[in-house]
Motif scaffolding. Structure first.
Motif, PDB file in Angstrom:
ATOM      1  N   LYS A   1       0.834  -1.186   0.000  1.00  0.00           N
ATOM      2  CA  LYS A   1       0.000   0.000   0.000  1.00  0.00           C
ATOM      3  C   LYS A   1       0.875   1.244   0.000  1.00  0.00           C
ATOM      4  O   LYS A   1       1.970   1.264   0.545  1.00  0.00           O
ATOM      5  N   THR A   2       0.362   2.289  -0.602  1.00  0.00           N
ATOM      6  CA  THR A   2       1.080   3.566  -0.608  1.00  0.00           C
ATOM      7  C   THR A   2       1.151   4.116   0.813  1.00  0.00           C
ATOM      8  O   THR A   2       0.140   4.150   1.529  1.00  0.00           O
ATOM      9  N   VAL A   3       2.338   4.500   1.244  1.00  0.00           N
ATOM     10  CA  VAL A   3       2.520   4.992   2.612  1.00  0.00           C
ATOM     11  C   VAL A   3       2.992   6.432   2.571  1.00  0.00           C
ATOM     12  O   VAL A   3       3.597   6.896   1.601  1.00  0.00           O
ATOM     13  N   GLY A   4       2.719   7.131   3.645  1.00  0.00           N
ATOM     14  CA  GLY A   4       3.087   8.534   3.716  1.00  0.00           C
ATOM     15  C   GLY A   4       4.473   8.755   4.264  1.00  0.00           C
ATOM     16  O   GLY A   4       5.235   7.812   4.529  1.00  0.00           O
ATOM     17  N   LYS A   5       4.786  10.020   4.474  1.00  0.00           N
ATOM     18  CA  LYS A   5       6.132  10.383   4.950  1.00  0.00           C
ATOM     19  C   LYS A   5       6.361   9.873   6.362  1.00  0.00           C
ATOM     20  O   LYS A   5       7.511   9.651   6.763  1.00  0.00           O
ATOM     21  N   ASN A   6       5.314   9.699   7.133  1.00  0.00           N
ATOM     22  CA  ASN A   6       5.448   9.264   8.522  1.00  0.00           C
ATOM     23  C   ASN A   6       5.161   7.771   8.673  1.00  0.00           C
ATOM     24  O   ASN A   6       4.642   7.333   9.695  1.00  0.00           O
ATOM     25  N   ALA A   7       5.497   6.999   7.657  1.00  0.00           N
ATOM     26  CA  ALA A   7       5.140   5.579   7.640  1.00  0.00           C
ATOM     27  C   ALA A   7       5.730   4.824   8.823  1.00  0.00           C
ATOM     28  O   ALA A   7       5.050   4.015   9.459  1.00  0.00           O
TER      29      ALA A   7
END
Length: 1020
Positions: free
Chosen positions: A238-244
């Motif tokens: 899954k696409t994760v954000g900068k704070n993964a």
């Protein structure tokens, strides 16, 4: 997942009345007063716990003489309940080659007992049914449990939690494991054996010799497979954000995992099956109880950590992720998700544990660095049931779609995580052989892929499960392709044919309601990705050239999505496939497919082998008539129209198009779902006692026929009908005869159509006149024909409209889940046969995608001396139709050697479906034996005391795993005919009376083709 939880709740409610069985954690706050230790000590301890925050610790001090004694009147109740089960969780710090002995009885005697092996570290559980699994039988006076400590160890400690004296559970649930090898041994032969047989799988020896020397090509092939499969795992991330990483740390903190020296603790990780044990009331929501099945949530986190670890460029983040993953892995093992553990029951664990295996594979180097590779491989191999692949190919039981959907990648991951060594390559060869064998056509109703292309689950044609199977298998087929581990050609062809057949019975995305199983929503959709993987896997002969047919179907299904597959296929000048034309029979499943232009027509039946419907609590509660001859027409969906006539808003479940039914009030049509026997769950899957149902095809035309008999469960044993459908181009001739029953309270009807009206003013054309009135009712006139073009541009010609009723009205119904009242506007055309009819019948024709002018032309032709078709016979002996444009005669013969109104067929030794065409000196035919003969002789349904057929599980039938038996069809054909030289399996012998006896082998419900020539024009 939610469906499973609902079913488990339903089991609990059924067993305990209006509320769930209540669990009290007697091992939480203090040592129970009725517990005593002889030669030992009992205390509460928080070092380990399974439920709550602490468990009871038992320290024993004397080998062979330490006893834990529990006295309770609760044990007295188990003698009266055959499903009473004892449950306990035990934590062991040190594995020992010894056991605990549990004894149940009174102060003076032991009446039941079982052993519990202690060869483990961590938590393990026992789910042991008193009546089935223990030595001895429980008695009504027993009130004492004694637990006897090991005899070979001087002293030691165990932790006990979640002990339950008497739980009522589904008897299919408990499974044997390394601690309890005697539990539910019949589970290894049950329908859910693919989940429950881990103990047996683990004891399967290798049949292949160990390859002493590894070739460089072997290593290259293995590396390629590993790379391909890891790419698939990572591409699903899954696409994760900068704070993964911070998000992962937060998710990880939920599990409250901590270490104290060599001890690890944390939040319990529950199995789905634990829902059978917990305290729930009917008012608690499924969403709330879902938190108890924590294994899916837990392993999803493991996979997310592994994917982030593989893609993160930051060394600090990778170190954090490494620590989190090892904590998750160790806590999971400690919780009992470890080699040899059955967790009490693991039904459907393939779904809930699926992310565990790829997570471990991605983290192999980390796991190996922490010296946990061997332990992890053993646990992965155990839970995936990898040992099933080691069985001799000719002794393999059939694997089902659940295995391909949820465990196939798990087994491959278990192999790939091993270091390269001869043992790893032996596993891989066994895996490839096993996979080939299980994809090749299966001739029972148990396996997944049938000779005619049907995809099966629950002993039935079931595309909704098939899409999961295809999605599980095809990536593996691609990963193995072009290597020494690729599947055999026949297996590749079988899977390809099954995918092709699914393409044929979807239009182009949706499949008919009649094959939607227990979820008649109209929302199911064919997947596109399996076709891409099959295209990339190459051709069945092993060549790696792109399979252009699979690629073109993929392009049709994926729309205009841009991705690597679409780009590659288009660059190779592959174009989306167009709409196909033809006719196909899936007699495994009793389903006929007829296609022209852009529309799809299907017919569905049932008999003594294949079920009429599948209903579960809250799923398809009114679907009893689904296979009573359901005829559907699907057009391609548009923005304004989904291409179907169905809408679960006011739909009358009594009037499914094509069916002949008893029109009942909804409360009487509603399924009365029970747990019929120990072989089944809470479900309804009824079969008939009639053999005759099936179809045949000839020159892209086809026919289908069945003998319908209602089930005694609903007092419909007197309900009978003989039905047939003859499909020629865009013309369908529908015949019914012998319609009868003795049920005077409700009318019997045949439904021609029930169409959802998007607008109440939708137009119907009746005898050339457009009608947009609403509401509207019209009755036909006896002796006069009637033509109707419905709001979907399907035409109906009824030669005698005396029993016809057409309505446009608002209907009030219940949704298929039986959860709410529904309302909708529908147009409906039915034939009324009256109450308790005797030998009623019907005849009508359909023109698909037509207009009033074409329908009027048909009516004129049928009233002329040169009709488009002729109905030559319609009675209990045979249904026969002649189609003028191609001079084809189609015959359904329901008995043997009956007098027929056919100028060619003079006799037959078995009921059959026959289509033929004579052109000059050549006679072309197709014949099908509709009886797949999984067993022979009369119907084997058990009977009640009053002689009625009893409802039992389809899985309880002793022929469930028996293969279809071939037959030899003998047809006495008028005139002198010979067989073309070199024709195999076909014989024609001239009879003294100048006619010809033709013998042909029939098998698997597949049409046998026959070519004959006039005897004086012998062809060589």
């Amino acid at each position: 997942m939610n469906r499973l939880l609902f079913v488990f709740l339903f089991v609990c409610w059924q067993s305990a009345g209006s509320y769930a069985q209540i669990q009290t954690d007697i091992c939480e706050n203090s040592v129970p007063n009725n517990w005593n230790a002889i030669n030992g000590r009992l205390s509460m301890n928080a070092d380990h716990f399974k439920l709550g925050k602490q468990a009871l610790k038992w320290d024993w001090t004397t080998a062979g003489k330490s006893i834990l004694k529990v006295q309770s009147d609760a044990f007295k109740a188990v003698a009266a309940n055959p499903r009473s089960t004892f449950v306990v969780w035990i934590y062991n710090d040190t594995p020992i080659n010894d056991k605990l002995v549990f004894k149940f009885g009174t102060q003076d005697k032991t009446v039941s007992s079982f052993d519990f092996n202690l060869n483990f570290k961590g938590w393990r559980t026992a789910w042991v049914m008193y009546h089935r699994d223990m030595v001895g039988k429980p008695q009504a006076d027993m009130d004492i449990l004694t637990v006897h400590a090991p005899t070979t160890v001087k002293k030691g400690s165990l932790f006990i939690d979640q002990l339950m004296y008497d739980v009522t559970i589904n008897p299919r649930s408990p499974m044997r494991d390394e601690q309890l090898p005697f539990v539910n041994p019949e589970g290894d032969k049950a329908a859910n054996a693919h989940w429950n047989s881990l103990y047996a799988f683990n004891r399967t020896p290798h049949y292949l010799p160990l390859q002493v020397k590894l070739e460089s090509t072997d290593r290259t092939d293995m590396a390629q497979i590993t790379q391909r499969y890891k790419e698939q795992i990572l591409s699903s991330a899954k696409t994760v954000g900068k704070n993964a990483v911070q998000d992962v740390e937060k998710a990880f903190s939920y599990w409250n995992i901590g270490r104290d020296g060599g001890r690890i603790t944390g939040r319990p990780v529950y199995s789905t099956n634990d829902i059978e044990l917990v305290s729930l009331s009917p008012t608690e929501s499924v969403k709330e109880t879902n938190r108890l099945s924590g294994i899916k949530r837990y392993t999803e986190l493991m996979l997310l950590v592994a994917q982030l670890y593989q893609t993160s460029p930051d060394a600090v983040d990778k170190q954090k992720l490494e620590g989190i993953f090892i904590d998750l892995l160790d806590h999971l093992e400690d919780q009992g998700w470890a080699y040899g553990s059955g967790m009490g029951a693991l039904h459907h664990h393939g779904y809930n544990l699926s992310d565990y295996y790829p997570a471990c594979l991605l983290m192999k180097d980390v796991i190996k660095k922490h010296n946990k590779l061997d332990r992890t491989f053993k646990s992965m191999a155990w839970f995936s049931g990898l040992g099933r692949t080691l069985q001799l190919p000719d002794q393999l039981p059939s694997s089902n779609i659940d295995v391909f959907n949820t465990l196939l990648g798990s087994m491959l991951s278990s192999i790939l995580i091993m270091d390269d060594a001869p043992e790893k390559f032996r596993y891989m060869h066994s895996f490839s052989n096993w996979l080939s064998k299980n994809i090749e056509p299966d001739h029972t109703i148990e396996g997944a892929f049938k000779p005619d292309g049907a995809v099966f689950h629950h002993g039935n044609l079931y595309p909704a499960y098939g899409i999961g199977g295809y999605s599980g298998i095809t990536p593996i087929i691609y990963a193995l392709s072009g290597t020494s581990f690729s599947v055999r050609q026949q297996a590749h062809e079988s899977l390809r044919n099954s995918l092709l057949m699914m393409h044929y019975y979807t239009n182009p995305y949706k499949w008919p309601i009649s094959v939607s199983g227990r979820h008649p929503t109209g929302n199911w959709r064919i997947p596109d990705v399996p076709y891409a993987y099959m295209a990339m896997a190459g051709m069945p002969d092993g060549s790696l050239k792109t399979d252009t047919l699979m690629a073109s179907i993929y392009l049709k299904l994926n729309g205009k999505k841009q991705n690597k597959w679409a780009t590659a296929f288009k660059s190779s000048q592959i174009k989306p496939v167009g709409y196909t034309r033809g006719h196909w029979n899936l007699n495994y499943g009793l389903f006929d497919i007829h296609r022209r232009q852009d529309w799809l027509l299907t017919v569905r039946g049932h008999n003594r082998y294949f079920i009429s419907h599948e209903s579960y609590p809250g799923a398809n509660m009114y679907g009893r008539y689904f296979a009573y001859g359901q005829l559907e027409v699907l057009f391609p969906a548009t923005k304004a129209d989904d291409g179907s006539n169905f809408k679960d808003e006011g739909w009358d479940w009594n009037n499914i198009p094509g069916t002949t039914t008893l029109h009942l009030p909804l409360d009487k049509l509603r399924a009365n779902i029970i747990n019929a026997d120990d072989y089944s769950g809470i479900e309804e899957m009824l079969i008939s006692d009639e053999r005759f149902a099936g179809g045949t095809t000839f020159k892209n035309q086809g026919m289908f026929a069945m003998k319908l008999h209602g089930h005694d469960k609903y007092d419909m044993g007197s309900f009978r009908a003989t039905k047939s459908w003859f499909m020629f181009d865009n013309l369908v001739i529908n015949l019914g005869s012998g319609i009868q029953n003795t049920i005077a309270a409700y009318p019997t009807e045949t439904t021609l159509f029930q169409n959802y009206l998007k607008d109440s003013t939708d137009v119907l054309n009746i005898n050339g006149t457009a009608i947009n009135s609403f509401p509207y009712t019209k009755k036909g006139e006896a002796g006069k024909p009637l033509t109707i073009v419905d709001n979907r541009n399907i035409g109906y010609y009824i030669p005698d409209a005396g029993d016809i009723v057409l309505t446009k009205a608002t209907q009030v119904s219940r949704d298929q889940k039986d959860s709410r009242k529904t309302i909708g506007n529908f147009a409906k055309l039915i034939i009324q046969h009256g109450n308790a009819p005797v030998d009623a019948g019907y005849q009508y024709a359909m023109l698909i995608k037509t207009n009033k002018q074409a329908l009027e032309s048909l009516a004129l032709l049928q009233g002329s001396t040169k009709p488009l078709y002729k109905v030559l016979q319609k009675d209990n002996a045979a249904h026969i139709v002649w189609y003028a444009p191609q001079q084809i005669t189609a015959v359904a013969v329901f008995g043997t050697n009956n007098k027929l109104s056919d100028s060619l067929l003079m006799g037959n030794n078995r009921p059959c479906l026959l289509m033929y065409q004579q052109k000059g000196e050549q006679l072309s035919m197709s014949v099908t034996d509709p009886d797949l003969a999984f067993y022979e002789g009369p119907d084997d349904s058990p009977l009640t005391a009053d002689g009625k057929r009893k409802e039992v599980s389809i899985y309880s039938r002793n022929w469930y795993r028996s293969p279809a038996k071939p037959s030899v069809m003998q047809l006495l054909v008028k005139g002198s005919w010979v067989v073309k030289a070199g024709t195999n399996g076909l014989q024609a012998s001239l009879q003294p009376d100048g006619n010809t006896l033709v013998s042909v082998k029939c098998t698997d419900g597949i049409a046998s083709k026959i070519e004959l020539f006039k005897e004086n024009k012998r062809r060589i």
